[in-house]
Design a protein around this motif. Structure first.
Motif, PDB file in Angstrom:
ATOM      1  N   ILE A 395      20.030 -10.554  38.527  1.00 22.72           N
ATOM      2  CA  ILE A 395      20.621 -11.811  38.042  1.00 22.72           C
ATOM      3  C   ILE A 395      22.001 -11.411  36.991  1.00 22.72           C
ATOM      4  O   ILE A 395      21.817 -10.792  35.998  1.00 22.72           O
ATOM      5  N   ASN A 396      22.823 -12.094  37.533  1.00 25.16           N
ATOM      6  CA  ASN A 396      24.216 -11.878  36.587  1.00 25.16           C
ATOM      7  C   ASN A 396      23.782 -12.982  35.334  1.00 25.16           C
ATOM      8  O   ASN A 396      23.205 -13.963  35.464  1.00 25.16           O
ATOM      9  N   PRO A 397      24.311 -12.499  33.972  1.00 28.27           N
ATOM     10  CA  PRO A 397      24.083 -13.351  32.847  1.00 28.27           C
ATOM     11  C   PRO A 397      24.400 -14.852  33.171  1.00 28.27           C
ATOM     12  O   PRO A 397      23.872 -15.585  32.749  1.00 28.27           O
ATOM     13  N   GLU A 398      25.572 -15.086  33.792  1.00 30.42           N
ATOM     14  CA  GLU A 398      26.047 -16.476  33.670  1.00 30.42           C
ATOM     15  C   GLU A 398      24.988 -17.283  34.550  1.00 30.42           C
ATOM     16  O   GLU A 398      24.610 -18.343  34.122  1.00 30.42           O
ATOM     17  N   ALA A 399      24.511 -16.654  35.640  1.00 29.42           N
ATOM     18  CA  ALA A 399      23.343 -17.487  36.439  1.00 29.42           C
ATOM     19  C   ALA A 399      22.024 -17.429  35.570  1.00 29.42           C
ATOM     20  O   ALA A 399      21.501 -18.825  35.754  1.00 29.42           O
ATOM     21  N   TRP A 400      21.597 -16.663  34.761  1.00 30.65           N
ATOM     22  CA  TRP A 400      20.397 -16.695  34.074  1.00 30.65           C
ATOM     23  C   TRP A 400      20.772 -17.800  33.005  1.00 30.65           C
ATOM     24  O   TRP A 400      19.934 -18.383  32.864  1.00 30.65           O
ATOM     25  N   MET A 401      21.861 -17.818  32.349  1.00 28.32           N
ATOM     26  CA  MET A 401      22.338 -19.028  31.247  1.00 28.32           C
ATOM     27  C   MET A 401      22.055 -20.405  32.057  1.00 28.32           C
ATOM     28  O   MET A 401      21.652 -21.134  31.255  1.00 28.32           O
ATOM     29  N   TRP A 402      22.637 -20.337  33.004  1.00 32.01           N
ATOM     30  CA  TRP A 402      22.529 -21.701  33.672  1.00 32.01           C
ATOM     31  C   TRP A 402      21.226 -21.987  34.128  1.00 32.01           C
ATOM     32  O   TRP A 402      20.839 -23.331  33.657  1.00 32.01           O
ATOM     33  N   TYR A 403      20.372 -21.292  34.705  1.00 33.56           N
ATOM     34  CA  TYR A 403      18.915 -21.347  34.866  1.00 33.56           C
ATOM     35  C   TYR A 403      18.256 -21.840  33.439  1.00 33.56           C
ATOM     36  O   TYR A 403      17.410 -22.831  33.540  1.00 33.56           O
ATOM     37  N   HIS A 404      18.502 -20.914  32.478  1.00 31.69           N
ATOM     38  CA  HIS A 404      18.208 -21.312  31.269  1.00 31.69           C
ATOM     39  C   HIS A 404      18.373 -22.672  30.660  1.00 31.69           C
ATOM     40  O   HIS A 404      17.517 -23.461  30.074  1.00 31.69           O
ATOM     41  N   ARG A 405      19.628 -22.843  30.992  1.00 32.88           N
ATOM     42  CA  ARG A 405      19.955 -24.255  30.167  1.00 32.88           C
ATOM     43  C   ARG A 405      19.658 -25.599  31.112  1.00 32.88           C
ATOM     44  O   ARG A 405      19.289 -26.381  30.413  1.00 32.88           O
ATOM     45  N   VAL A 406      20.106 -25.458  32.348  1.00 31.70           N
ATOM     46  CA  VAL A 406      19.909 -26.682  33.218  1.00 31.70           C
ATOM     47  C   VAL A 406      18.689 -26.981  33.654  1.00 31.70           C
ATOM     48  O   VAL A 406      18.123 -28.085  33.785  1.00 31.70           O
ATOM     49  N   ILE A 407      17.949 -25.661  34.126  1.00 29.33           N
ATOM     50  CA  ILE A 407      16.734 -26.047  34.678  1.00 29.33           C
ATOM     51  C   ILE A 407      15.686 -25.766  33.628  1.00 29.33           C
ATOM     52  O   ILE A 407      14.709 -26.697  33.293  1.00 29.33           O
ATOM     53  N   GLY A 408      15.693 -24.957  32.537  1.00 27.25           N
ATOM     54  CA  GLY A 408      14.646 -24.671  31.678  1.00 27.25           C
ATOM     55  C   GLY A 408      15.067 -25.520  30.334  1.00 27.25           C
ATOM     56  O   GLY A 408      14.148 -25.303  29.493  1.00 27.25           O
ATOM     57  N   LYS A 409      16.218 -26.063  30.330  1.00 23.38           N
ATOM     58  CA  LYS A 409      16.580 -27.192  29.189  1.00 23.38           C
ATOM     59  C   LYS A 409      16.298 -26.270  27.889  1.00 23.38           C
ATOM     60  O   LYS A 409      15.872 -26.841  26.722  1.00 23.38           O
TER      61      LYS A 409
END
Ligand code: WTA
Length: 654
Positions: A395-409
């Motif tokens: 997983i590229n860090p950008e997608a990881w951060m999106w997952y973290h921020r937008v889905i994982g709040k």
């Protein structure tokens, strides 16, 4: 992975320690995890034996944990007997009989639920039905089904009788299905009339009929689950309706006790050469590993609603939809359809409607949904989620951060799990209540998993950041046992490269100063397209089977959403097509590959040339083709090529 990606990964320094609230309620906190590591290091086999005693219900207990006498054909718990379906169903009935085991949501929105008691009854009836067909323990059954609860039922009914199942992904073509049925020598095929995917009908029975017409002499009966009610072909005497087969059966069926090494399933997967390999998994060791990793990595609890978006046609759908979860008595959601039906909010709507607490998906899905914007997730209530996971590709860090921020709040742990069809269970991953995560790293090997990174000569690579081959240095319970019908290939693929000392994963990786693993990609000719594993050779053979194609070479190139996409260089038997003719042939070849292998294998790009770049010894220079596919400058020495002039042509668009 390109140089640029590697660089960005190397520069990734963000760290996310587990939140205290999560640690406080987690199955494993840092102390308990450290304890597991210590025990495993002191006595590797003893560590697993201890877990096998507490986590698996045995009919006859085993006396020896690990038998190395036939290495690298390792055996675990070999004289113990058990039944995997008993472990996934019967033993939960006293305490969890009324608990929901499976929730099935169809693409059209239909929802069905099954309690453990109901699931037990259905599976028993199906098992009785299968037995009435004369199946004996050890016989193979191929399952070609949509992603609905009945697919899991079919697997567990096989397990109940000691039949070895082989699930074939419902998107595979008639030819792929036929090859797998024949290699496995299946006596029965379980399928459905059809399914639904991305608003389209999937004609499973029709494809199955085509596969059977082409051969499959060993198949005696075809059991058909009625899913859509569509019109299908029918062969009397061979075809049976699922509901008719079950109608007369009793809702209980004594489990068949099998030895721990008994093959629970075969799962075909792509390798670098030749036809797909039938990865053979065991019963006892596999189940144990599936159960404990579900506890460690997903922190599974009795009140969780767990959803893994993987299809049962892949190993993730085996271990982390069916066996690991039902083995723990958990509630599992199965969704039949596409993430964008009717819109890109579907996943989040399912999470909201069912109160999903644990969500496990592939980076490719995250990237695709990320592109659709934040509105879709933001419109849904995701507050029940407590843990997120990824699998299948880096997983590229950008997608990881999106997952973290937008889905994982910014509140939820993300477990990036590295493993393979061959490993059977998660090998390298964070333990959510204990391991600080870094975007893009699958972190550290789990307790009882001995991983390392070695150079080409098999010497451990000790310098932080230096890349090498990912290997596993000690046997583990869920490891593949062999390749079905081809033990020599098992040994030469996984063990010979490092003289039987290590299991070679086929991935390259590096380890940072904290001992964290960063997977760089495959070191062989295996592609990961939308997380699906495909061999370049398979796609090449499919292309070459078209009457106009003389030669083909397939490489991967980085793709924003799919991770990798398929780029094919094709040499025609007649003149090199150009312009409109080339365009038509591209369309034809794409359709041809879909017909031969399945839609997932369709090349994204096809480029025609008069020849392929070959060394004087006739070897295709794939590295050169990769550079061309990526539009990178050519740095290789092309003077050794047999036909250096071809390079310019390969760089031109059709
Ligand atoms: C890749 C899927 C990076 C890897 C369970 C491996 C990953 C192959 C990860 C196995 C991950 C899987 N990070 N790469 N977390 N998980 N891979 O057999 O290249 O379909 O060798 O099993 O997927 O694919 P398979």
């Amino acid at each position: 992975m390109t140089e640029k990606d590697l660089e960005s990964v190397l520069k990734e320094t963000r760290q996310f320690p587990p939140k205290p609230e999560f640690v406080a309620q987690a199955r494993l906190n840092p102390d308990r995890l450290a304890g597991l590591y210590r025990t495993a290091e002191r006595d590797h086999a003893g560590f697993w034996a201890q877990l096998a005693h507490t986590e698996v219900s045995w009919h006859r207990p085993f006396s020896q944990a690990l038998d190395e006498s036939r290495a690298p054909n390792y055996r675990w718990f070999a004289d113990g007997t058990l039944n995997v379906a008993y472990n996934c169903l019967d033993r939960h009935l006293p305490a969890r009989g009324e608990k929901i085991a499976l929730i099935g949501e169809g693409e059209k929105g239909d929802v069905r639920t099954f309690t453990y008691k109901q699931l037990h009854a259905e599976i028993s009836k199906l098992a009785n039905g299968l037995r009435s067909l004369g199946l004996q323990p050890g016989d193979r059954v191929v399952i070609y089904m949509p992603m609905i609860p009945e697919a899991a039922m079919a697997m567990l009914a096989c397990a109940r009788l000691g039949l070895t199942h082989s699930v074939v992904f419902g998107g595979f073509s008639a030819q792929s299905l036929k090859d797998r049925i024949e290699d496995a020598g299946a006596r029965v095929l379980i399928t459905a009339d059809g399914g639904t995917r991305a608003g389209q009908g999937v004609e499973l029975k029709k494809v199955a009929d085509e596969a059977l017409e082409r051969g499959c002499q060993t198949v005696e009966k075809v059991v058909v689950y009625r899913r859509t009610g569509q019109r299908i072909g029918w062969q009397d005497g061979r075809d049976l309706w699922w509901h008719e087969l079950l109608a007369a059966q009793a809702p209980d069926c004594p489990p068949v006790w099998v030895e721990a090494e008994h093959p629970l399933f075969l799962l075909y997967t792509s390798g670098s050469t030749g036809k797909p390999k039938g990865i053979q998994h065991s019963s006892g060791g596999y189940l144990l590993n599936a159960i404990v990793t579900t506890q460690w990595v997903f922190d599974i609890r009795d009140d969780d609603v767990y959803w893994c978006t993987a299809d049962v046609g892949w190993v993730t759908g085996h271990t982390y939809v069916v066996y690991g979860l039902l083995g723990n008595g958990a509630t599992v959601l199965m969704y039949e359809g596409a993430p964008t039906q009717p819109d890109a909010g579907r996943f989040w709507k399912i999470c909201q409607n069912h109160g999903v607490t644990i969500f496990y998906t592939a980076p490719t899905a995250i990237r695709a949904l990320m592109k659709m914007g934040e509105d879709f997730p933001n419109r849904h209530d995701l507050s029940k989620l407590r843990l997120l996971g990824t699998v299948g590709e880096p997983i590229n860090p950008e997608a990881w951060m999106w997952y973290h921020r937008v889905i994982g709040k910014e509140n939820l742990p993300i477990v990036d799990t590295w493993w393979q069809t061959e490993t059977g269970a998660i090998m390298i991953a964070p333990v959510p209540g204990a391991t600080p995560t870094k975007p893009g790293s699958c972190t550290r090997p789990l307790p009882g998993i001995a991983a390392d990174i070695v150079d080409g000569a098999g010497r451990p690579v000790r310098d932080a950041g230096a890349g090498g081959h990912l290997v596993i240095t000690k046997p583990w319970p869920a490891m593949l046992r062999t390749l079905w019908g081809d033990n020599e290939r098992y040994i030469s693929t996984y063990w010979t490269p490092f003289k039987n000392r290590y299991y070679v994963a086929g991935d390259t990786a590096h380890r940072d100063a904290d001992g964290y693993y960063w997977i760089l990609g495959r070191s062989d000719d295996v592609l990961k397209v939308s997380g699906h594993r495909l061999g370049t050779m398979e796609v090449e053979s499919a292309l070459v089977s078209h009457p106009r194609v003389a030669e083909a070479a397939v490489v991967g190139r980085p793709h924003e959403i799919k991770g990798e996409s398929i780029f094919a260089f094709v040499v025609c038997r007649d003149a090199r097509p150009q312009g409109a003719e080339a365009e038509n042939l591209v369309g034809e070849l794409r359709a041809h590959v879909a017909q031969e292998l399945g839609a997932i294998a369709k090349p994204d790009d096809i480029r025609f040339a008069e020849g392929l770049p070959k060394t004087r010894s006739g070897k295709i220079m794939r590295r050169l083709l990769r550079a061309i596919a990526r539009g990178e400058p050519i740095t290789q020495d092309v003077s050794t090529l047999e036909n250096p002039a071809i390079v310019t042509q390969l760089q031109e668009k059709n």
